[in-house]
Every structure is written in structure tokens, then in C-alpha cells.
Design a protein around this motif. Sequence first.
Motif, PDB file in Angstrom:
ATOM      1  N   PRO A  18     -61.783 -16.354  20.338  1.00  0.00           N
ATOM      2  CA  PRO A  18     -61.014 -15.236  20.907  1.00  0.00           C
ATOM      3  C   PRO A  18     -60.008 -14.614  19.936  1.00  0.00           C
ATOM      4  CG  PRO A  18     -61.136 -17.044  22.475  1.00  0.00           C
ATOM      5  CD  PRO A  18     -61.785 -17.535  21.218  1.00  0.00           C
ATOM      6  N   GLU A  19     -59.247 -15.449  19.194  1.00  0.00           N
ATOM      7  CA  GLU A  19     -58.201 -14.922  18.314  1.00  0.00           C
ATOM      8  C   GLU A  19     -58.770 -14.079  17.180  1.00  0.00           C
ATOM      9  OE1 GLU A  19     -58.296 -17.887  19.544  1.00  0.00           O
ATOM     10  OE2 GLU A  19     -56.371 -18.204  20.551  1.00  0.00           O
ATOM     11  N   ALA A  20     -60.050 -14.335  16.840  1.00  0.00           N
ATOM     12  CA  ALA A  20     -60.669 -13.538  15.780  1.00  0.00           C
ATOM     13  C   ALA A  20     -60.741 -12.067  16.202  1.00  0.00           C
ATOM     14  CB  ALA A  20     -62.053 -14.076  15.454  1.00  0.00           C
ATOM     15  N   GLY A  21     -60.864 -11.829  17.510  1.00  0.00           N
ATOM     16  CA  GLY A  21     -60.872 -10.456  18.019  1.00  0.00           C
ATOM     17  C   GLY A  21     -59.546  -9.768  17.729  1.00  0.00           C
ATOM     18  N   LEU A  22     -58.470 -10.523  17.921  1.00  0.00           N
ATOM     19  CA  LEU A  22     -57.127  -9.979  17.672  1.00  0.00           C
ATOM     20  C   LEU A  22     -56.949  -9.632  16.199  1.00  0.00           C
ATOM     21  CD1 LEU A  22     -54.342  -9.429  18.904  1.00  0.00           C
ATOM     22  CD2 LEU A  22     -53.769 -11.822  18.529  1.00  0.00           C
ATOM     23  N   LEU A  23     -57.369 -10.548  15.322  1.00  0.00           N
ATOM     24  CA  LEU A  23     -57.239 -10.283  13.884  1.00  0.00           C
ATOM     25  C   LEU A  23     -58.112  -9.100  13.485  1.00  0.00           C
ATOM     26  CD1 LEU A  23     -57.107 -13.884  12.358  1.00  0.00           C
ATOM     27  CD2 LEU A  23     -55.253 -12.460  13.204  1.00  0.00           C
ATOM     28  N   ALA A  24     -59.314  -9.003  14.094  1.00  0.00           N
ATOM     29  CA  ALA A  24     -60.234  -7.911  13.744  1.00  0.00           C
ATOM     30  C   ALA A  24     -59.675  -6.560  14.184  1.00  0.00           C
ATOM     31  CB  ALA A  24     -61.604  -8.154  14.375  1.00  0.00           C
ATOM     32  N   ILE A  25     -59.033  -6.518  15.332  1.00  0.00           N
ATOM     33  CA  ILE A  25     -58.508  -5.220  15.784  1.00  0.00           C
ATOM     34  C   ILE A  25     -57.275  -4.835  14.955  1.00  0.00           C
ATOM     35  CG2 ILE A  25     -56.964  -5.934  17.691  1.00  0.00           C
ATOM     36  CD1 ILE A  25     -58.168  -3.606  19.317  1.00  0.00           C
ATOM     37  N   ARG A  26     -56.465  -5.822  14.573  1.00  0.00           N
ATOM     38  CA  ARG A  26     -55.310  -5.523  13.708  1.00  0.00           C
ATOM     39  C   ARG A  26     -55.788  -4.912  12.400  1.00  0.00           C
ATOM     40  NH1 ARG A  26     -51.875 -11.186  14.506  1.00  0.00           N
ATOM     41  NH2 ARG A  26     -50.988 -10.662  16.536  1.00  0.00           N
ATOM     42  N   LYS A  27     -56.790  -5.565  11.811  1.00  0.00           N
ATOM     43  CA  LYS A  27     -57.298  -5.105  10.518  1.00  0.00           C
ATOM     44  C   LYS A  27     -58.044  -3.784  10.689  1.00  0.00           C
ATOM     45  CE  LYS A  27     -57.774  -6.326   6.109  1.00  0.00           C
ATOM     46  NZ  LYS A  27     -56.592  -6.563   5.268  1.00  0.00           N
ATOM     47  N   ILE A  34     -43.617  -5.063  14.724  1.00  0.00           N
ATOM     48  CA  ILE A  34     -42.186  -5.047  15.049  1.00  0.00           C
ATOM     49  C   ILE A  34     -41.954  -5.951  16.246  1.00  0.00           C
ATOM     50  CG2 ILE A  34     -40.264  -3.553  15.690  1.00  0.00           C
ATOM     51  CD1 ILE A  34     -41.840  -1.193  14.673  1.00  0.00           C
ATOM     52  N   ARG A  35     -41.138  -6.965  16.059  1.00  0.00           N
ATOM     53  CA  ARG A  35     -40.856  -7.893  17.162  1.00  0.00           C
ATOM     54  C   ARG A  35     -39.345  -7.993  17.380  1.00  0.00           C
ATOM     55  NH1 ARG A  35     -45.448 -12.703  16.637  1.00  0.00           N
ATOM     56  NH2 ARG A  35     -47.132 -11.283  17.141  1.00  0.00           N
ATOM     57  N   PRO A  36     -38.828  -7.322  18.370  1.00  0.00           N
ATOM     58  CA  PRO A  36     -37.392  -7.388  18.631  1.00  0.00           C
ATOM     59  C   PRO A  36     -37.033  -8.709  19.316  1.00  0.00           C
ATOM     60  CG  PRO A  36     -38.434  -5.545  19.825  1.00  0.00           C
ATOM     61  CD  PRO A  36     -39.516  -6.441  19.324  1.00  0.00           C
ATOM     62  N   MET A  61     -39.638  -7.599  11.319  1.00  0.00           N
ATOM     63  CA  MET A  61     -40.674  -6.684  10.830  1.00  0.00           C
ATOM     64  C   MET A  61     -41.645  -7.528  10.030  1.00  0.00           C
ATOM     65  SD  MET A  61     -41.893  -3.719  10.536  1.00  0.00           S
ATOM     66  CE  MET A  61     -40.803  -2.359  10.820  1.00  0.00           C
ATOM     67  N   ARG A  62     -42.781  -7.813  10.639  1.00  0.00           N
ATOM     68  CA  ARG A  62     -43.763  -8.746  10.062  1.00  0.00           C
ATOM     69  C   ARG A  62     -44.953  -7.963   9.509  1.00  0.00           C
ATOM     70  NH1 ARG A  62     -47.663 -12.469  13.948  1.00  0.00           N
ATOM     71  NH2 ARG A  62     -49.028 -13.211  12.293  1.00  0.00           N
ATOM     72  N   GLU A  63     -45.305  -8.225   8.269  1.00  0.00           N
ATOM     73  CA  GLU A  63     -46.533  -7.647   7.710  1.00  0.00           C
ATOM     74  C   GLU A  63     -47.709  -8.276   8.459  1.00  0.00           C
ATOM     75  OE1 GLU A  63     -49.736  -6.198   5.658  1.00  0.00           O
ATOM     76  OE2 GLU A  63     -49.413  -8.340   5.993  1.00  0.00           O
ATOM     77  N   LEU A 109     -52.021 -14.735   3.936  1.00  0.00           N
ATOM     78  CA  LEU A 109     -52.906 -15.868   4.231  1.00  0.00           C
ATOM     79  C   LEU A 109     -53.907 -15.580   5.347  1.00  0.00           C
ATOM     80  CD1 LEU A 109     -50.547 -18.983   4.140  1.00  0.00           C
ATOM     81  CD2 LEU A 109     -52.637 -18.674   2.824  1.00  0.00           C
ATOM     82  N   TYR A 110     -53.526 -14.717   6.278  1.00  0.00           N
ATOM     83  CA  TYR A 110     -54.406 -14.439   7.413  1.00  0.00           C
ATOM     84  C   TYR A 110     -55.704 -13.773   6.990  1.00  0.00           C
ATOM     85  CZ  TYR A 110     -51.115 -15.539  11.168  1.00  0.00           C
ATOM     86  OH  TYR A 110     -50.300 -16.184  12.050  1.00  0.00           O
ATOM     87  N   PHE A 111     -55.645 -12.999   5.916  1.00  0.00           N
ATOM     88  CA  PHE A 111     -56.823 -12.214   5.536  1.00  0.00           C
ATOM     89  C   PHE A 111     -57.329 -12.536   4.139  1.00  0.00           C
ATOM     90  CE2 PHE A 111     -54.796  -9.951   9.000  1.00  0.00           C
ATOM     91  CZ  PHE A 111     -55.874  -9.708   9.836  1.00  0.00           C
ATOM     92  N   GLY A 147     -43.651 -14.460   9.122  1.00  0.00           N
ATOM     93  CA  GLY A 147     -43.284 -13.667  10.298  1.00  0.00           C
ATOM     94  C   GLY A 147     -43.825 -14.273  11.578  1.00  0.00           C
ATOM     95  N   ASP A 148     -45.015 -14.843  11.493  1.00  0.00           N
ATOM     96  CA  ASP A 148     -45.595 -15.503  12.662  1.00  0.00           C
ATOM     97  C   ASP A 148     -44.677 -16.628  13.112  1.00  0.00           C
ATOM     98  OD1 ASP A 148     -47.564 -16.246  14.592  1.00  0.00           O
ATOM     99  OD2 ASP A 148     -48.147 -17.891  13.266  1.00  0.00           O
ATOM    100  N   ILE A 149     -44.247 -17.435  12.167  1.00  0.00           N
ATOM    101  CA  ILE A 149     -43.444 -18.615  12.498  1.00  0.00           C
ATOM    102  C   ILE A 149     -42.027 -18.215  12.915  1.00  0.00           C
ATOM    103  CG2 ILE A 149     -42.497 -20.754  11.555  1.00  0.00           C
ATOM    104  CD1 ILE A 149     -44.999 -20.710   9.612  1.00  0.00           C
TER     105      ILE A 149
HETATM  106  C1  IPM Z   1     -49.167 -13.943  17.106  1.00  0.00           C
HETATM  107  C2  IPM Z   1     -50.185 -15.020  17.383  1.00  0.00           C
HETATM  108  C3  IPM Z   1     -51.420 -14.741  16.528  1.00  0.00           C
HETATM  109  C4  IPM Z   1     -50.984 -14.754  15.082  1.00  0.00           C
HETATM  110  C5  IPM Z   1     -52.569 -15.734  16.780  1.00  0.00           C
HETATM  111  C6  IPM Z   1     -52.995 -15.733  18.237  1.00  0.00           C
HETATM  112  C7  IPM Z   1     -53.751 -15.477  15.888  1.00  0.00           C
HETATM  113  O1  IPM Z   1     -49.640 -16.277  17.109  1.00  0.00           O
HETATM  114  O2  IPM Z   1     -49.461 -12.762  17.390  1.00  0.00           O
HETATM  115  O3  IPM Z   1     -48.077 -14.273  16.641  1.00  0.00           O
HETATM  116  O4  IPM Z   1     -50.904 -15.821  14.469  1.00  0.00           O
HETATM  117  O5  IPM Z   1     -50.712 -13.669  14.547  1.00  0.00           O
END
Ligand code: IPM
Length: 360
Positions: free
Chosen positions: A92-101, A109-111, A138-140, A145-147, A250-252
Motif C-alpha cells: 500500500p505505501e508504495a502507492g503513496l510514494l508513487a503518487i508523490r513522485k 509542509i507539516r505544521p 518543511m520536509r523534502e 533515501l526514499y527514492f 523530516g519523516d522522523i
Molecule cells: C509519512 C509516512 C510515510 C513516509 C510512509 C507511510 C511511507 O510515514 O507520510 O510520514 O514515510 O513518508
Amino acid sequence: MDCKIVTISGDGIGPEIVREACKVLDKVAQVYGHSFHYKEVLMGGCSIDAYGVPLTDEALNTARESDAVLLGAVGGDVGNSRWYDVAPNLRPEAGLLAIRKGLNLFANIRPAYLYKELSGACPLKKEIIGDGFDMVIMRELTGGLYFGERHTEEADGVLQATDTLTYNENEIRRIAIKAFDIAMKRRKHVISVDKANVLDSSRLWRKVVEEVAKDYPEVKLEHMLVDNCAMQLVMNPGRFDVVLTENMFGDILSDEASMITGSIGMLSSASLNESRFGMYEPSHGSAPDIAGKDLANPIATILSAAMMLRYSFDLDREAEAIERAVQKVLTEGYRTPDIMSEGCTRVGTVRMGDLIAERI
Ligand code: IPM
Ligand code: MG
């Protein structure tokens, strides 16, 4: 204004929180005289069930042709779902990465804002909270590493896995510009977070950010190492205005920042490309354990819809109306279970959506 919005309800609590956000958007449309047209597309586990892949080309194209995308959440219970019995690029998460890319949504932007009403839910001590905090991460979102290239191989019976972290100066420059632009509309302070004492990619990051900063003489720029930043976020959160950082950091850090606001159920996010196009989603996940039980907090998604009005449609007044309505509902003491405290009125997902819509 006439806007085409693609909704991606996704999995778990996704459908129920997106429903409430659309309810609030419909109220905005009615009060301010706009028309929002929705089209639902599948992504994540529900798309795997229907098509065998987490995101079809057709779904991606439908999103691309819209004015903005409103996303709930994707994914299931990793230990306990058939969606994870397949190769990583089909989960499922691969869909999220694919749509971002695929939509080039490089600026996330995460307030992270502490509502006074929720300061009791903040895990930090009162003296650390002080007057509260109001920061934007403000996360790239489409590099690092993600890509990077990755593979796993076995040599002489020893398994070895490799992930690569690459940034070019253009990728760094465009996200830095977004961060400085946002800082100009806020308290004019950027903290750029990196690991320049170890990583080449971070040394380049620092160099490019410094170049960009020259175009913004009014903005104060500070550099901070990521480990120190993790510490400062819980020691002195009030010192942060705009935090600029690469994808993985930024994720962390955004999860850390969200937790000190009391609940991850409150945090909105926007992912933007070079133009006004964006995808808007809560910062939290699909919470399969509470899905369909009217327990989920829809506020993060509703606030994401407000960000959509502001960033993609230039409807500042309407965005503020949503933010004010959320504030009002909290002041009046309504709480979903995740932010419940003594003396407040506990409400479910649907009722929370109704209360917010009624206050627009
Ligand atoms: C986020 C999530 C995603 C990410 C996951 C679901 C791939 O943790 O949006 O922060 O790591 O970017
Ligand atoms: Mg995350």
C-alpha cells in the motif's frame, strides 16, 4: 470558484475522515458560493484488492488532471494483512510514494501547533511548554533515501542490503526556496536540519541553503544537526518557526513534533509541486484498529482541507473559517477519544464533523 478535487479515501479510517472533510468543504462551498466537484480514486490496499497494484496509471492521471487531491490514509496492519505478503513495490505505501513522485510533490509542509485547549495532552512539562509552540516542518518529499537506488544481495552466504541517499543542488534549492517563502509569512526564522558533520549530502544541503538565504535578508537562518534537533524539539519547542529538512529526517522529526502537540490526530499536511497543485492529507496513518467505529479524529483531515483552500485555491478567508471553526469546537469542549480529557464532551467522528461544519 469551481474546483475539481480528487479524493483518495484509502484504507482503515481513511474513508470516514475524508467524508467529514468533504462535509466541511461542502459547507464552505454553500456559505461562500463555490462549487467543489469530487472524484474518488483508489490507492493503497483498496487498490491492491481491486487491481492488484497500489496505484494504477489511470488513478495517477485522474489525480494529475484535478485541481487538488485530498487523501485520507493508506495501509493496513503490517503484521496481519495480506497486502504485505508481496514485494515492497506492490504494498500500500508504495502507492503513496508513487503518487508523490508522479505528481512531483517535493515540498511537504507539516505544521505542528499546540492548541491551548490541548496543552494537557502534551507530554512535555509545563515549564517546557511555556507559551506553547507553532512551527512548520518543511520536509523534502521526492528525493533522498526514499527514492535512491536500493538492492539486497547475497555474497558468500552473507546477505547485504544497500540504500542510497542522493540529492542534487536543484532539489535542495527548490525546497529551500519554499521554506524561506513560508518563513517570510511567519516569524522569519528558518532552522535547516542536516547531518553535515557526517554526510556529504548534508554538506551540499547546507551550502545550497546558505545561497538561497542570501535572497532573503530578513529571514534568520540557523543550521542544526538532526540529533540535536530531536533533542531541542522536546527541550525547547518554542524556539522553532520553520524547520527545513530532507526526506528521512523530516519523516522522523515530523512524528516527534506531532506527538508533542498532544495527538497526531490533529496534524494536517500539504505536499506541493512547483505550481499551486497539491495533495493534502493528515499526518497520521490509517489506524486499522479503530476503523469503522466512529472513533477516529477527523480534525487533521479537515485542517488539511483548509490548507488545500489556502495553497491550491487561494481561498484564505475560507481556510481561516475552517480553522476558526475547529478552534471553536475545541474551546466549547468537544473531543474525540484521542484528545479526550476530564470535563469535556466526548464525540465520535461524524459528530465532530457536524460540529465543525455547523460553525462555518
Ligand atoms: C509519512 C509516512 C510515510 C513516509 C510512509 C507511510 C511511507 O510515514 O507520510 O510520514 O514515510 O513518508
Ligand atoms: Mg512518517
